[in-house]
Design an enzyme around this catalytic site. Sequence first.
Site, mmCIF file in Angstrom:
data_model
loop_
_atom_site.group_PDB
_atom_site.id
_atom_site.type_symbol
_atom_site.label_atom_id
_atom_site.label_comp_id
_atom_site.label_asym_id
_atom_site.label_seq_id
_atom_site.Cartn_x
_atom_site.Cartn_y
_atom_site.Cartn_z
ATOM 1 C CE LYS A 46 -16.930 4.366 -24.121
ATOM 2 N NZ LYS A 46 -18.090 3.466 -24.200
ATOM 3 C CD GLU A 103 -22.957 -0.173 -25.376
ATOM 4 O OE1 GLU A 103 -22.273 -0.337 -26.393
ATOM 5 O OE2 GLU A 103 -22.716 0.687 -24.508
ATOM 6 C CG HIS A 140 -25.115 2.696 -26.980
ATOM 7 N ND1 HIS A 140 -25.083 2.053 -28.206
ATOM 8 C CD2 HIS A 140 -23.833 2.997 -26.688
ATOM 9 C CE1 HIS A 140 -23.841 1.959 -28.632
ATOM 10 N NE2 HIS A 140 -23.059 2.523 -27.730
ATOM 11 C CD GLU A 154 -23.074 3.270 -20.935
ATOM 12 O OE1 GLU A 154 -23.038 2.945 -22.135
ATOM 13 O OE2 GLU A 154 -23.111 4.463 -20.554
ATOM 14 C CG ASP A 159 -27.814 0.179 -29.992
ATOM 15 O OD1 ASP A 159 -26.702 0.642 -29.711
ATOM 16 O OD2 ASP A 159 -28.135 -0.164 -31.155
ATOM 17 C CG ASP A 179 -19.447 2.521 -21.059
ATOM 18 O OD1 ASP A 179 -19.517 1.362 -20.618
ATOM 19 O OD2 ASP A 179 -19.789 2.838 -22.222
#
Length: 451
Positions: free
Chosen positions: A220, A301, A351, A274, A324, A248
Amino acid sequence: MSTITALSTTDVRFPTSRDLDGSDAMNADPDYSAAYVVLQTDAGDQLEGHGFVFTIGRGNNVQAAAIEALGPFLVGRNVEELLGDMGGTWRWLVHDSQLRWLGPEKGVMHMAIGAVVNALWDLKAKREGKPLWALLAAMSPEELVDLVDFRYLSDALTRDQALQILIDAQPGRAKRTEELLATGYPAYTTTPGWLGYSDEKLERLANEAVAEGFTQIKLKVGANLQDDIRRLRIARATVGPDIKIAVDANQRWDVADAIEWMGHLAEFDIAWIEEPTSPDDILGHAAISRGVAPIPVATGEHCQNRVLFKQFLQADALQVLQIDAARVAGVNENIAILLLAAKFGVRVCPHAGGVGLCEAVQHLSMFDFIAVSGSKEDRYIEFVDHLHEHFIEPINVHSGAYWPPSKPGAGTEMLRRTLADFVFPDGVEWVDDLVLSGTGATRTPSSPLEV
Protein backbone atom coordinates in the site's frame (compact mmCIF):
# COMPACT_ATOMS: atom_id res chain seq x y z
CA MET A 1 -40.84 -28.65 -6.18
CA SER A 2 -39.41 -26.52 -3.37
CA THR A 3 -39.78 -22.93 -2.27
CA ILE A 4 -37.62 -20.38 -0.50
CA THR A 5 -38.94 -20.21 3.06
CA ALA A 6 -36.67 -17.58 4.61
CA LEU A 7 -34.06 -14.93 3.87
CA SER A 8 -32.02 -13.99 6.93
CA THR A 9 -29.17 -11.54 7.37
CA THR A 10 -26.37 -11.10 9.89
CA ASP A 11 -24.14 -8.06 10.52
CA VAL A 12 -20.79 -9.84 10.91
CA ARG A 13 -17.71 -7.80 11.81
CA PHE A 14 -14.14 -8.72 12.66
CA PRO A 15 -11.99 -6.30 14.74
CA THR A 16 -9.06 -6.25 12.29
CA SER A 17 -8.31 -2.63 13.22
CA ARG A 18 -6.70 -3.88 16.45
CA ASP A 19 -3.57 -4.89 14.50
CA LEU A 20 -4.11 -2.56 11.51
CA ASP A 21 -4.68 -5.51 9.19
CA GLY A 22 -6.11 -4.08 5.98
CA SER A 23 -4.85 -0.54 6.59
CA ASP A 24 -4.05 1.70 3.65
CA ALA A 25 -3.78 5.37 2.70
CA MET A 26 -7.55 5.90 2.63
CA ASN A 27 -8.74 3.31 5.17
CA ALA A 28 -6.66 3.69 8.29
CA ASP A 29 -8.53 1.38 10.68
CA PRO A 30 -10.78 -1.09 8.86
CA ASP A 31 -12.82 -3.74 10.62
CA TYR A 32 -13.37 -6.36 7.94
CA SER A 33 -17.09 -7.10 7.82
CA ALA A 34 -19.74 -9.01 5.92
CA ALA A 35 -23.41 -8.21 5.43
CA TYR A 36 -24.29 -11.90 5.33
CA VAL A 37 -27.34 -13.60 3.85
CA VAL A 38 -28.75 -17.13 4.12
CA LEU A 39 -31.51 -18.50 1.88
CA GLN A 40 -33.45 -21.44 3.30
CA THR A 41 -35.85 -23.74 1.46
CA ASP A 42 -38.37 -26.43 2.33
CA ALA A 43 -36.50 -29.05 0.29
CA GLY A 44 -35.72 -32.31 2.04
CA ASP A 45 -32.00 -31.93 1.32
CA GLN A 46 -31.84 -29.03 3.84
CA LEU A 47 -29.31 -27.23 1.63
CA GLU A 48 -28.97 -23.46 2.04
CA GLY A 49 -27.61 -20.66 -0.11
CA HIS A 50 -25.03 -18.35 1.47
CA GLY A 51 -23.71 -15.00 0.22
CA PHE A 52 -22.39 -11.68 1.50
CA VAL A 53 -21.28 -8.15 0.73
CA PHE A 54 -17.84 -7.16 2.05
CA THR A 55 -17.53 -3.86 3.94
CA ILE A 56 -15.00 -2.47 6.42
CA GLY A 57 -17.17 -1.70 9.46
CA ARG A 58 -19.51 1.25 9.85
CA GLY A 59 -22.51 0.98 7.57
CA ASN A 60 -22.40 -2.80 7.40
CA ASN A 61 -25.84 -2.76 9.04
CA VAL A 62 -27.14 -0.52 6.24
CA GLN A 63 -25.90 -3.04 3.66
CA ALA A 64 -27.53 -5.88 5.63
CA ALA A 65 -30.82 -3.95 5.69
CA ALA A 66 -30.68 -3.58 1.89
CA ILE A 67 -30.27 -7.34 1.54
CA GLU A 68 -33.13 -7.95 3.97
CA ALA A 69 -35.35 -5.69 1.84
CA LEU A 70 -35.11 -8.32 -0.91
CA GLY A 71 -36.82 -10.92 1.28
CA PRO A 72 -40.34 -10.25 -0.08
CA PHE A 73 -39.04 -10.83 -3.63
CA LEU A 74 -37.70 -14.27 -2.82
CA VAL A 75 -39.60 -15.86 0.05
CA GLY A 76 -42.29 -18.11 -1.39
CA ARG A 77 -40.70 -18.30 -4.83
CA ASN A 78 -40.16 -21.61 -6.60
CA VAL A 79 -36.52 -22.60 -6.18
CA GLU A 80 -36.31 -24.71 -9.31
CA GLU A 81 -37.60 -21.87 -11.45
CA LEU A 82 -35.08 -19.41 -9.97
CA LEU A 83 -32.11 -21.75 -10.31
CA GLY A 84 -33.18 -23.07 -13.70
CA ASP A 85 -32.96 -19.63 -15.31
CA MET A 86 -30.25 -17.71 -13.46
CA GLY A 87 -30.04 -15.18 -16.29
CA GLY A 88 -33.74 -14.47 -15.98
CA THR A 89 -33.50 -14.34 -12.19
CA TRP A 90 -30.70 -11.75 -12.42
CA ARG A 91 -32.67 -9.59 -14.83
CA TRP A 92 -35.83 -9.86 -12.71
CA LEU A 93 -34.01 -8.50 -9.66
CA VAL A 94 -31.78 -5.92 -11.34
CA HIS A 95 -34.47 -4.55 -13.68
CA ASP A 96 -37.15 -4.10 -11.02
CA SER A 97 -38.36 -0.57 -11.71
CA GLN A 98 -38.48 0.61 -8.09
CA LEU A 99 -35.27 -1.06 -6.86
CA ARG A 100 -33.55 0.19 -10.00
CA TRP A 101 -34.35 3.78 -9.06
CA LEU A 102 -32.00 3.42 -6.06
CA GLY A 103 -29.04 3.00 -8.43
CA PRO A 104 -29.60 2.39 -11.15
CA GLU A 105 -27.31 -0.66 -11.14
CA LYS A 106 -24.93 0.68 -8.54
CA GLY A 107 -24.59 1.28 -4.85
CA VAL A 108 -25.90 -0.51 -1.79
CA MET A 109 -28.95 -2.08 -3.44
CA HIS A 110 -26.99 -3.37 -6.44
CA MET A 111 -24.50 -5.04 -4.09
CA ALA A 112 -27.40 -6.45 -2.07
CA ILE A 113 -28.74 -8.07 -5.23
CA GLY A 114 -25.23 -9.42 -5.82
CA ALA A 115 -25.25 -11.08 -2.39
CA VAL A 116 -28.58 -12.75 -3.11
CA VAL A 117 -27.52 -13.81 -6.61
CA ASN A 118 -24.32 -15.31 -5.20
CA ALA A 119 -26.35 -17.11 -2.51
CA LEU A 120 -28.55 -18.60 -5.24
CA TRP A 121 -25.45 -19.77 -7.14
CA ASP A 122 -24.15 -21.29 -3.89
CA LEU A 123 -27.42 -23.20 -3.54
CA LYS A 124 -27.41 -24.25 -7.19
CA ALA A 125 -23.84 -25.57 -6.98
CA LYS A 126 -24.62 -27.47 -3.77
CA ARG A 127 -27.68 -29.05 -5.37
CA GLU A 128 -25.60 -30.16 -8.35
CA GLY A 129 -22.83 -31.48 -6.10
CA LYS A 130 -20.10 -29.33 -7.66
CA PRO A 131 -17.87 -26.42 -6.64
CA LEU A 132 -19.01 -23.30 -8.45
CA TRP A 133 -15.96 -23.11 -10.72
CA ALA A 134 -16.63 -26.64 -12.01
CA LEU A 135 -20.37 -25.98 -12.41
CA LEU A 136 -19.74 -22.89 -14.54
CA ALA A 137 -16.94 -24.54 -16.53
CA ALA A 138 -19.28 -27.41 -17.47
CA MET A 139 -21.98 -25.12 -18.89
CA SER A 140 -22.33 -24.80 -22.65
CA PRO A 141 -21.42 -21.55 -24.40
CA GLU A 142 -25.11 -20.96 -25.07
CA GLU A 143 -26.01 -21.46 -21.40
CA LEU A 144 -23.26 -19.06 -20.33
CA VAL A 145 -24.24 -16.22 -22.65
CA ASP A 146 -27.83 -16.59 -21.46
CA LEU A 147 -26.59 -15.55 -18.00
CA VAL A 148 -25.38 -12.18 -19.29
CA ASP A 149 -27.39 -8.99 -19.75
CA PHE A 150 -25.99 -7.39 -22.92
CA ARG A 151 -28.01 -4.20 -22.51
CA TYR A 152 -25.54 -1.27 -22.54
CA LEU A 153 -22.71 -3.58 -23.71
CA SER A 154 -23.53 -4.23 -27.35
CA ASP A 155 -21.46 -1.31 -28.67
CA ALA A 156 -18.41 -3.10 -27.26
CA LEU A 157 -19.49 -6.75 -26.92
CA THR A 158 -22.46 -8.38 -28.63
CA ARG A 159 -24.06 -11.66 -27.65
CA ASP A 160 -22.69 -13.27 -30.82
CA GLN A 161 -19.16 -12.06 -30.07
CA ALA A 162 -19.37 -13.37 -26.50
CA LEU A 163 -20.71 -16.68 -27.76
CA GLN A 164 -17.79 -16.97 -30.18
CA ILE A 165 -15.26 -16.32 -27.39
CA LEU A 166 -16.78 -19.20 -25.42
CA ILE A 167 -16.99 -21.50 -28.45
CA ASP A 168 -13.34 -20.83 -29.30
CA ALA A 169 -12.32 -21.76 -25.75
CA GLN A 170 -14.41 -24.92 -25.61
CA PRO A 171 -11.98 -27.42 -27.21
CA GLY A 172 -9.31 -26.95 -24.51
CA ARG A 173 -11.56 -27.08 -21.46
CA ALA A 174 -10.70 -30.63 -20.41
CA LYS A 175 -6.95 -30.11 -20.74
CA ARG A 176 -7.06 -26.83 -18.81
CA THR A 177 -9.11 -28.45 -16.05
CA GLU A 178 -6.40 -31.08 -15.69
CA GLU A 179 -3.75 -28.35 -15.59
CA LEU A 180 -5.66 -26.40 -12.94
CA LEU A 181 -5.97 -29.47 -10.73
CA ALA A 182 -2.28 -30.29 -11.20
CA THR A 183 -0.68 -26.85 -10.81
CA GLY A 184 -3.29 -24.55 -9.23
CA TYR A 185 -3.89 -20.90 -10.11
CA PRO A 186 -1.13 -18.30 -9.48
CA ALA A 187 -1.50 -16.07 -6.42
CA TYR A 188 0.12 -12.86 -5.24
CA THR A 189 0.06 -11.66 -1.65
CA THR A 190 -0.78 -8.32 -0.07
CA THR A 191 -0.06 -9.66 3.43
CA PRO A 192 3.30 -7.85 3.84
CA GLY A 193 2.07 -4.52 2.52
CA TRP A 194 -0.49 -2.98 4.87
CA LEU A 195 0.35 0.63 5.53
CA GLY A 196 0.09 0.40 9.31
CA TYR A 197 2.78 -2.30 9.59
CA SER A 198 6.25 -1.50 10.90
CA ASP A 199 9.30 -1.77 8.64
CA GLU A 200 10.36 -4.84 10.60
CA LYS A 201 7.02 -6.54 10.02
CA LEU A 202 7.11 -5.62 6.33
CA GLU A 203 10.57 -7.17 5.95
CA ARG A 204 9.61 -10.33 7.87
CA LEU A 205 6.40 -10.91 5.95
CA ALA A 206 8.07 -10.19 2.59
CA ASN A 207 10.70 -12.81 3.40
CA GLU A 208 7.99 -15.28 4.35
CA ALA A 209 6.10 -14.58 1.13
CA VAL A 210 9.11 -15.47 -1.01
CA ALA A 211 9.77 -18.57 1.06
CA GLU A 212 6.15 -19.64 0.54
CA GLY A 213 6.51 -19.48 -3.25
CA PHE A 214 4.83 -16.18 -4.12
CA THR A 215 6.34 -14.46 -7.16
CA GLN A 216 4.55 -11.13 -6.56
CA ILE A 217 3.74 -9.06 -3.47
CA LYS A 218 1.83 -5.80 -3.12
CA LEU A 219 2.43 -2.73 -0.93
CA LYS A 220 0.00 0.00 0.00
CA VAL A 221 1.24 3.50 -0.87
CA GLY A 222 0.03 7.07 -1.11
CA ALA A 223 0.10 8.57 2.38
CA ASN A 224 3.68 9.88 2.43
CA LEU A 225 6.13 9.79 -0.46
CA GLN A 226 9.27 9.41 1.62
CA ASP A 227 7.69 6.60 3.60
CA ASP A 228 6.74 4.88 0.36
CA ILE A 229 10.27 5.16 -1.00
CA ARG A 230 11.71 3.78 2.24
CA ARG A 231 9.26 0.87 2.40
CA LEU A 232 9.75 -0.03 -1.26
CA ARG A 233 13.49 0.08 -0.82
CA ILE A 234 13.16 -2.37 2.08
CA ALA A 235 10.81 -4.61 0.11
CA ARG A 236 12.97 -4.68 -3.02
CA ALA A 237 16.13 -5.42 -1.01
CA THR A 238 14.29 -8.19 0.80
CA VAL A 239 12.69 -10.01 -2.13
CA GLY A 240 15.40 -9.38 -4.70
CA PRO A 241 15.12 -8.37 -8.38
CA ASP A 242 13.08 -11.33 -9.62
CA ILE A 243 9.99 -10.96 -7.43
CA LYS A 244 7.35 -8.55 -8.73
CA ILE A 245 6.15 -5.71 -6.50
CA ALA A 246 2.81 -4.03 -7.19
CA VAL A 247 1.60 -0.94 -5.35
CA ASP A 248 -1.89 0.21 -4.40
CA ALA A 249 -2.86 3.83 -3.68
CA ASN A 250 -6.52 3.08 -2.82
CA GLN A 251 -7.85 6.15 -4.70
CA ARG A 252 -5.58 8.58 -2.83
CA TRP A 253 -4.36 10.89 -5.61
CA ASP A 254 -5.50 13.42 -8.17
CA VAL A 255 -4.38 12.65 -11.71
CA ALA A 256 -1.28 14.88 -11.76
CA ASP A 257 -0.26 13.71 -8.27
CA ALA A 258 -0.47 10.07 -9.36
CA ILE A 259 1.79 10.62 -12.35
CA GLU A 260 4.34 12.58 -10.34
CA TRP A 261 4.31 10.18 -7.37
CA MET A 262 4.77 7.13 -9.56
CA GLY A 263 7.71 8.84 -11.24
CA HIS A 264 9.48 8.67 -7.89
CA LEU A 265 8.58 5.00 -7.35
CA ALA A 266 9.40 3.74 -10.85
CA GLU A 267 13.00 2.89 -9.88
CA PHE A 268 11.67 -0.07 -7.88
CA ASP A 269 10.37 -1.84 -11.01
CA ILE A 270 6.67 -1.61 -10.20
CA ALA A 271 4.42 -4.43 -11.48
CA TRP A 272 1.34 -2.18 -11.48
CA ILE A 273 -0.18 0.85 -9.77
CA GLU A 274 -3.63 0.03 -8.41
CA GLU A 275 -6.50 2.48 -7.92
CA PRO A 276 -4.41 5.63 -8.37
CA THR A 277 -7.44 7.93 -8.35
CA SER A 278 -11.24 7.94 -8.05
CA PRO A 279 -12.65 4.58 -9.18
CA ASP A 280 -15.28 6.43 -11.26
CA ASP A 281 -12.78 8.58 -13.17
CA ILE A 282 -12.32 6.77 -16.46
CA LEU A 283 -10.60 9.64 -18.26
CA GLY A 284 -8.38 10.26 -15.23
CA HIS A 285 -7.23 6.65 -15.29
CA ALA A 286 -6.60 6.93 -19.02
CA ALA A 287 -4.42 9.99 -18.48
CA ILE A 288 -2.53 8.24 -15.69
CA SER A 289 -2.05 5.18 -17.90
CA ARG A 290 -0.37 7.38 -20.50
CA GLY A 291 1.60 9.30 -17.89
CA VAL A 292 3.08 6.34 -15.99
CA ALA A 293 3.63 3.94 -18.91
CA PRO A 294 5.12 1.37 -19.10
CA ILE A 295 3.85 0.75 -15.55
CA PRO A 296 0.38 -0.82 -15.96
CA VAL A 297 -2.66 0.66 -14.23
CA ALA A 298 -4.91 -1.76 -12.33
CA THR A 299 -8.41 -1.06 -11.05
CA GLY A 300 -11.84 -2.57 -10.59
CA GLU A 301 -12.54 -3.43 -6.95
CA HIS A 302 -14.80 -0.35 -6.67
CA CYS A 303 -16.17 -0.40 -10.22
CA GLN A 304 -19.90 -0.50 -9.69
CA ASN A 305 -21.12 -2.33 -12.79
CA ARG A 306 -20.29 -3.87 -16.16
CA VAL A 307 -20.91 -0.55 -17.95
CA LEU A 308 -18.09 1.16 -16.10
CA PHE A 309 -15.75 -1.72 -16.93
CA LYS A 310 -16.79 -1.46 -20.58
CA GLN A 311 -15.83 2.19 -20.70
CA PHE A 312 -12.51 1.64 -18.89
CA LEU A 313 -11.64 -0.92 -21.56
CA GLN A 314 -12.81 1.27 -24.43
CA ALA A 315 -10.67 4.16 -23.15
CA ASP A 316 -7.59 1.99 -22.50
CA ALA A 317 -7.80 3.30 -18.93
CA LEU A 318 -6.68 0.05 -17.30
CA GLN A 319 -4.22 -2.66 -18.26
CA VAL A 320 -5.02 -5.00 -15.35
CA LEU A 321 -8.72 -5.59 -14.71
CA GLN A 322 -9.66 -6.43 -11.13
CA ILE A 323 -13.03 -8.05 -10.62
CA ASP A 324 -14.49 -8.31 -7.12
CA ALA A 325 -16.90 -11.08 -6.09
CA ALA A 326 -19.07 -8.80 -3.93
CA ARG A 327 -19.05 -5.35 -5.58
CA VAL A 328 -21.19 -5.85 -8.70
CA ALA A 329 -24.44 -7.83 -8.90
CA GLY A 330 -22.97 -11.27 -8.41
CA VAL A 331 -21.69 -14.09 -10.59
CA ASN A 332 -23.70 -13.15 -13.68
CA GLU A 333 -22.33 -9.63 -13.93
CA ASN A 334 -18.79 -10.83 -13.27
CA ILE A 335 -19.12 -13.28 -16.17
CA ALA A 336 -20.08 -10.33 -18.36
CA ILE A 337 -16.96 -8.48 -17.19
CA LEU A 338 -14.73 -11.52 -17.84
CA LEU A 339 -16.11 -11.69 -21.38
CA LEU A 340 -15.42 -7.98 -21.88
CA ALA A 341 -11.84 -8.46 -20.72
CA ALA A 342 -11.41 -11.37 -23.14
CA LYS A 343 -12.81 -9.29 -26.00
CA PHE A 344 -10.32 -6.48 -25.29
CA GLY A 345 -7.39 -8.82 -24.57
CA VAL A 346 -6.85 -7.49 -21.03
CA ARG A 347 -5.65 -9.73 -18.21
CA VAL A 348 -7.80 -10.22 -15.10
CA CYS A 349 -6.24 -10.24 -11.61
CA PRO A 350 -9.08 -10.21 -9.06
CA HIS A 351 -9.26 -8.13 -5.92
CA ALA A 352 -9.57 -10.32 -2.84
CA GLY A 353 -8.45 -8.07 0.03
CA GLY A 354 -11.35 -8.67 2.38
CA VAL A 355 -13.13 -11.29 4.43
CA GLY A 356 -14.44 -14.07 2.19
CA LEU A 357 -13.32 -12.46 -1.06
CA CYS A 358 -10.51 -14.97 -1.60
CA GLU A 359 -12.93 -17.86 -1.05
CA ALA A 360 -15.46 -16.42 -3.51
CA VAL A 361 -13.41 -14.96 -6.36
CA GLN A 362 -11.16 -17.97 -6.87
CA HIS A 363 -14.12 -19.73 -8.52
CA LEU A 364 -14.43 -16.95 -11.10
CA SER A 365 -10.74 -16.94 -12.04
CA MET A 366 -10.67 -20.71 -12.37
CA PHE A 367 -13.79 -20.65 -14.54
CA ASP A 368 -12.22 -17.88 -16.64
CA PHE A 369 -9.10 -19.96 -17.23
CA ILE A 370 -11.04 -23.05 -18.25
CA ALA A 371 -13.90 -21.59 -20.28
CA VAL A 372 -13.22 -17.95 -21.25
CA SER A 373 -9.66 -16.59 -21.56
CA GLY A 374 -7.88 -19.95 -21.50
CA SER A 375 -4.87 -18.23 -19.95
CA LYS A 376 -3.05 -17.94 -16.63
CA GLU A 377 -0.17 -15.96 -18.14
CA ASP A 378 0.81 -13.01 -15.92
CA ARG A 379 -2.47 -13.45 -14.03
CA TYR A 380 -2.86 -13.76 -10.28
CA ILE A 381 -5.57 -13.95 -7.64
CA GLU A 382 -4.87 -11.70 -4.67
CA PHE A 383 -4.18 -13.53 -1.40
CA VAL A 384 -4.60 -11.98 2.04
CA ASP A 385 -3.89 -14.21 5.02
CA HIS A 386 -6.80 -13.12 7.22
CA LEU A 387 -10.01 -14.75 8.51
CA HIS A 388 -10.10 -17.86 6.32
CA GLU A 389 -10.66 -20.05 9.38
CA HIS A 390 -14.23 -18.75 9.58
CA PHE A 391 -15.38 -20.53 6.40
CA ILE A 392 -16.72 -24.03 5.85
CA GLU A 393 -14.10 -24.51 3.13
CA PRO A 394 -11.15 -22.14 3.63
CA ILE A 395 -8.97 -21.41 0.62
CA ASN A 396 -6.09 -23.76 -0.02
CA VAL A 397 -3.11 -21.56 -0.92
CA HIS A 398 0.41 -22.96 -0.94
CA SER A 399 3.47 -22.92 -3.19
CA GLY A 400 2.35 -19.50 -4.44
CA ALA A 401 -0.92 -20.80 -5.89
CA TYR A 402 -4.61 -21.29 -5.19
CA TRP A 403 -5.63 -24.94 -5.36
CA PRO A 404 -9.14 -25.66 -6.63
CA PRO A 405 -11.81 -26.09 -3.94
CA SER A 406 -13.66 -29.40 -4.04
CA LYS A 407 -16.73 -28.95 -1.83
CA PRO A 408 -20.03 -28.24 -3.58
CA GLY A 409 -20.98 -24.57 -3.43
CA ALA A 410 -19.59 -21.09 -4.05
CA GLY A 411 -17.20 -21.01 -1.08
CA THR A 412 -19.25 -18.31 0.65
CA GLU A 413 -20.58 -20.22 3.68
CA MET A 414 -19.29 -19.17 7.12
CA LEU A 415 -19.23 -21.33 10.22
CA ARG A 416 -22.31 -20.96 12.42
CA ARG A 417 -20.08 -20.33 15.43
CA THR A 418 -18.49 -17.38 13.60
CA LEU A 419 -21.88 -15.87 12.82
CA ALA A 420 -22.79 -16.08 16.52
CA ASP A 421 -19.50 -14.85 17.95
CA PHE A 422 -18.88 -11.92 15.58
CA VAL A 423 -22.39 -10.55 15.09
CA PHE A 424 -22.28 -6.81 15.80
CA PRO A 425 -22.69 -5.49 18.45
CA ASP A 426 -23.91 -8.43 20.57
CA GLY A 427 -21.46 -11.19 19.66
CA VAL A 428 -19.03 -12.26 22.34
CA GLU A 429 -16.05 -10.93 20.36
CA TRP A 430 -17.59 -7.45 20.35
CA VAL A 431 -19.09 -7.46 23.85
CA ASP A 432 -15.70 -8.35 25.33
CA ASP A 433 -14.02 -5.72 23.17
CA LEU A 434 -16.40 -3.00 24.32
CA VAL A 435 -15.89 -3.93 27.96
CA LEU A 436 -12.12 -4.09 27.70
CA SER A 437 -11.47 -1.04 25.53
CA GLY A 438 -14.53 1.14 25.16
CA THR A 439 -12.67 2.96 22.39
CA GLY A 440 -12.45 2.87 18.63
CA ALA A 441 -14.86 4.41 16.20
CA THR A 442 -16.19 1.11 14.93
CA ARG A 443 -16.55 -0.39 18.42
CA THR A 444 -18.47 2.40 20.06
CA PRO A 445 -21.53 3.51 18.06
CA SER A 446 -20.81 7.08 17.01
CA SER A 447 -23.09 7.80 14.07
CA PRO A 448 -26.55 6.94 12.75
CA LEU A 449 -24.95 4.18 10.66
CA GLU A 450 -24.36 2.24 13.88
CA VAL A 451 -27.83 2.60 15.37
